[in-house]
Design an enzyme around this catalytic site. Sequence first.
Site, short mmCIF file in Angstrom:
data_model
loop_
_atom_site.label_atom_id
_atom_site.label_comp_id
_atom_site.label_asym_id
_atom_site.label_seq_id
_atom_site.Cartn_x
_atom_site.Cartn_y
_atom_site.Cartn_z
N ARG A 205 51.96 64.18 94.83
CA ARG A 205 52.07 62.89 94.18
C ARG A 205 50.59 62.41 93.80
O ARG A 205 50.45 61.94 92.71
CB ARG A 205 52.42 61.98 95.54
CG ARG A 205 52.19 60.41 95.00
CD ARG A 205 52.69 59.29 95.88
NE ARG A 205 52.50 57.99 95.31
CZ ARG A 205 52.98 56.72 96.03
NH1 ARG A 205 53.30 56.93 97.39
NH2 ARG A 205 52.60 55.72 95.48
N CYS B 196 67.27 51.57 95.70
CA CYS B 196 65.99 51.39 95.65
C CYS B 196 65.58 50.00 96.11
O CYS B 196 66.41 49.11 96.28
CB CYS B 196 65.59 51.28 94.09
SG CYS B 196 63.83 50.38 93.72
N ASP B 197 64.28 49.98 96.78
CA ASP B 197 64.14 48.73 97.82
C ASP B 197 63.25 47.72 96.87
O ASP B 197 62.86 46.92 97.45
CB ASP B 197 63.54 49.07 99.06
CG ASP B 197 62.15 49.67 98.71
OD1 ASP B 197 61.47 49.79 97.88
OD2 ASP B 197 61.50 50.44 100.00
N TYR C 72 57.88 46.95 88.07
CA TYR C 72 57.51 48.53 87.33
C TYR C 72 57.26 48.28 85.99
O TYR C 72 56.91 49.09 85.25
CB TYR C 72 58.59 49.35 87.85
CG TYR C 72 58.34 49.92 89.37
CD1 TYR C 72 57.27 50.91 89.34
CD2 TYR C 72 59.07 49.24 90.54
CE1 TYR C 72 57.23 51.55 90.75
CE2 TYR C 72 58.56 50.15 91.78
CZ TYR C 72 57.66 51.08 91.80
OH TYR C 72 57.24 51.60 93.01
N ASN D 78 63.00 59.49 95.60
CA ASN D 78 62.29 59.23 94.10
C ASN D 78 62.22 60.46 93.29
O ASN D 78 62.28 61.57 93.85
CB ASN D 78 61.25 58.41 94.32
CG ASN D 78 61.42 56.77 94.26
OD1 ASN D 78 62.38 56.37 93.50
ND2 ASN D 78 60.53 56.36 94.99
N ARG E 199 46.91 55.71 94.20
CA ARG E 199 47.89 55.15 95.35
C ARG E 199 48.03 56.07 96.30
O ARG E 199 48.09 55.61 97.55
CB ARG E 199 49.15 54.74 94.59
CG ARG E 199 50.07 53.98 95.54
CD ARG E 199 49.86 52.82 96.17
NE ARG E 199 50.64 52.42 97.23
CZ ARG E 199 50.21 51.61 98.46
NH1 ARG E 199 48.87 51.04 98.43
NH2 ARG E 199 50.92 51.37 99.35
N HIS F 18 63.73 50.82 88.49
CA HIS F 18 62.31 50.50 88.21
C HIS F 18 62.06 49.98 86.83
O HIS F 18 61.40 50.45 86.04
CB HIS F 18 61.40 51.53 88.61
CG HIS F 18 61.00 51.97 90.06
ND1 HIS F 18 60.40 52.92 90.63
CD2 HIS F 18 61.81 51.30 91.14
CE1 HIS F 18 60.34 52.99 91.87
NE2 HIS F 18 61.41 52.03 92.07
P1 NAD Z 1 56.50 61.48 103.05
O1 NAD Z 1 56.12 62.54 102.28
O2 NAD Z 1 56.11 60.91 104.21
O3 NAD Z 1 58.18 61.85 103.40
C1 NAD Z 1 59.04 62.87 102.93
C2 NAD Z 1 59.42 63.85 103.81
O4 NAD Z 1 60.28 64.70 103.17
C3 NAD Z 1 58.49 64.87 104.37
O5 NAD Z 1 58.33 65.05 105.83
C4 NAD Z 1 58.74 66.04 103.80
O6 NAD Z 1 58.28 67.14 104.50
C5 NAD Z 1 60.14 66.06 103.56
N1 NAD Z 1 60.73 67.01 102.60
C6 NAD Z 1 60.32 67.45 101.34
N2 NAD Z 1 61.02 68.24 100.71
C7 NAD Z 1 61.91 68.54 101.40
C8 NAD Z 1 63.30 69.22 101.17
N3 NAD Z 1 63.49 69.92 100.06
N4 NAD Z 1 63.98 69.17 102.28
C9 NAD Z 1 63.84 68.44 103.51
N5 NAD Z 1 62.75 67.76 103.52
C10 NAD Z 1 61.75 67.61 102.63
O7 NAD Z 1 57.09 60.36 101.87
P2 NAD Z 1 57.41 58.80 102.22
O8 NAD Z 1 56.30 57.92 101.23
O9 NAD Z 1 57.85 58.36 103.55
O10 NAD Z 1 58.63 58.73 101.10
C11 NAD Z 1 59.83 59.30 101.40
C12 NAD Z 1 60.73 59.45 99.97
O11 NAD Z 1 61.23 57.98 100.07
C13 NAD Z 1 59.83 59.59 98.62
O12 NAD Z 1 60.68 60.03 97.83
C14 NAD Z 1 59.70 58.02 98.42
O13 NAD Z 1 59.39 58.10 97.01
C15 NAD Z 1 61.06 57.51 98.72
N6 NAD Z 1 60.92 55.98 98.78
C16 NAD Z 1 61.88 55.43 97.71
C17 NAD Z 1 62.23 54.27 97.69
C18 NAD Z 1 63.21 53.43 96.87
O14 NAD Z 1 62.86 52.34 96.39
N7 NAD Z 1 63.93 54.42 96.42
C19 NAD Z 1 61.38 53.26 98.68
C20 NAD Z 1 60.45 53.92 99.57
C21 NAD Z 1 60.36 55.27 99.39
C1 G6P Z 2 58.68 50.59 96.07
C2 G6P Z 2 59.55 51.08 95.43
C3 G6P Z 2 59.70 52.82 95.73
C4 G6P Z 2 58.27 53.25 95.92
C5 G6P Z 2 57.51 52.49 96.60
C6 G6P Z 2 56.07 53.03 96.75
O1 G6P Z 2 59.12 50.19 97.12
O2 G6P Z 2 60.75 50.59 95.23
O3 G6P Z 2 60.66 53.42 94.89
O4 G6P Z 2 58.61 54.85 96.66
O5 G6P Z 2 57.57 51.34 96.27
O6 G6P Z 2 55.25 52.53 97.67
P1 G6P Z 2 53.85 53.35 98.16
O7 G6P Z 2 53.58 52.08 99.12
O8 G6P Z 2 54.46 54.36 98.69
O9 G6P Z 2 53.14 53.21 96.88
MN MN Z 3 62.29 52.10 94.15
#
Ligand code: NAD
Ligand code: G6P
Ligand code: MN
Length: 450
Positions: A93, A169-170, A265, A147, A285, A200
């Site tokens: 990231r 998405c949240d 976004y 994501n 970030r 987004h």
């Molecule tokens: P993080 O890095 O703390 O956690 C991700 C985990 O996924 C890690 O433990 C990593 O080892 C694991 N991982 C990576 N590749 C893998 C694979 N191929 N198979 C199994 N496990 C795997 O990340 P985070 O900040 O907690 O975010 C997690 C995910 O949630 C991210 O994709 C983030 O963008 C997403 N997210 C999405 C939204 C949304 O609105 N859609 C909101 C918040 C977070």
């Molecule tokens: C929002 C979006 C997510 C994104 C997150 C990033 O919640 O909906 O898609 O992953 O923000 O937040 P962060 O705190 O990791 O920058």
């Molecule tokens: Mn999102």
Amino acid sequence: MKKFSIVIAGGGSTFTPGIVLMLLDNLDQLPIRKLKFYDNDQQRQDLVAGACEVIVREKAPDIEFIATTDPEEAFTDVDFVMAHIRVGKYAMRELDEKIPLKHGVVGQETCGPGGIAYGMRSIGGVLELIDYMEKYSPDAWMLNYSNPAAIVAEATRRLRAESKVLNICDMPIGIEDLMSKIVGLSSRKEMVARYYGLNHFGWWTDIRDKDGNDLMPKLKEHVSKFGYVPNAGNNDQHGDASWSDTFAKARDVYAVDPTTLPNTYLQYYFYPDYIVDHSNPNYTRANQVIEGREKFVFGECKKIIEQQSTEGNALHIDDHASYIVDLARAIAYNTHERMLLIVENNGAIENFDSTAMVEIPCIVGSNGPEPLSIGKIPQFQKGLMEQQVSVEKLVVEAWEQKSYQKLWQALTLSKTVPSAKVAKEILDDLIEANKDYWPALDQEEALATV
Ligand code: NAD
Ligand code: G6P
Ligand code: MN
């Protein structure tokens, strides 16, 4: 009453403890017999799992808890896969954000070149989870937060069309939570919203209270002055200083089209120059999250493991967790809750590509989502969305066909990138940085035409 079995994929995520706490808080709404964690990084997962094991033991000792890196053990006998993996973790990231910034372009997790790079890593990881689910629990549903959701959703549409996967998405619910504070309601659930766009990349066109009173005038007045910053303040996941800047900047994003209220976004597409000027290319970030959320969550997990008790721990539930649990409930109990999901357009937005993955309200029941009809959208939004959805589709095509040319086109088409020249420079740096994660791209074709 049926009890459910759930696997959280990306067990080592910083969001996992919040989801576990939310699930345990709602056992009367969604009873659970088995809770499993799956991750491909055992060390990272062990820390979160070690703490969650203690939490489960304290709150619901009847639930069988397993953490594993073995796909068969993880995906066998499950009703729901709650997925939130980050392929390449925070280290990648950081590069997604810093490489574009080095070229004077927005460096962001899900938008512009950074989002494209992340998409090229995520597609394979998410498809692999779907394949495990279908092999070991063919009736299960996958609820996916991973994501960049827009690109991941297009990949699932194109490459796993029949799979039971819902992408979510949240951000809209996070903003709706702020809106509810702005208008003085106790929760976003007191409002009914009309919204459309890509993930987004969307707009609210109507927000009402449960009695049908129009809340848009009051919201617009507030947003035109303060963006989404509520007078009462905000202290959830989106409470960091950088998020406050984003919520304040919504004022300028709103000004471009005062007939709607924007997703935050859109700032990366409308004001990329401002964003670049206000970014620190050496501290993005990702660095804030590593020193903020990750340190906090992992620190609390360590304490729980050492004490073998949750006494005094500060982990908490938020809207992010409640949304995915609401979605599971909607499917499990056919609740017909109205929720925003990322689904195939299929005519819902009348004058827009029917194969686009759009974020729109759906009625969710046991058979999945039924999208609501949006009708025709204005030229401004349509033009922006056509450009952005083409970027997303080109990324998926590039991944599938291993095409350098298509990925270069995707970057060139992104509204955040000023020229094909800059697009190519960024792309070449991204290829180098992502060589352990992306499919090897075929450059022959591109070299021949430049
Ligand atoms: P993080 O890095 O703390 O956690 C991700 C985990 O996924 C890690 O433990 C990593 O080892 C694991 N991982 C990576 N590749 C893998 C694979 N191929 N198979 C199994 N496990 C795997 O990340 P985070 O900040 O907690 O975010 C997690 C995910 O949630 C991210 O994709 C983030 O963008 C997403 N997210 C999405 C939204 C949304 O609105 N859609 C909101 C918040 C977070
Ligand atoms: C929002 C979006 C997510 C994104 C997150 C990033 O919640 O909906 O898609 O992953 O923000 O937040 P962060 O705190 O990791 O920058
Ligand atoms: Mn999102």
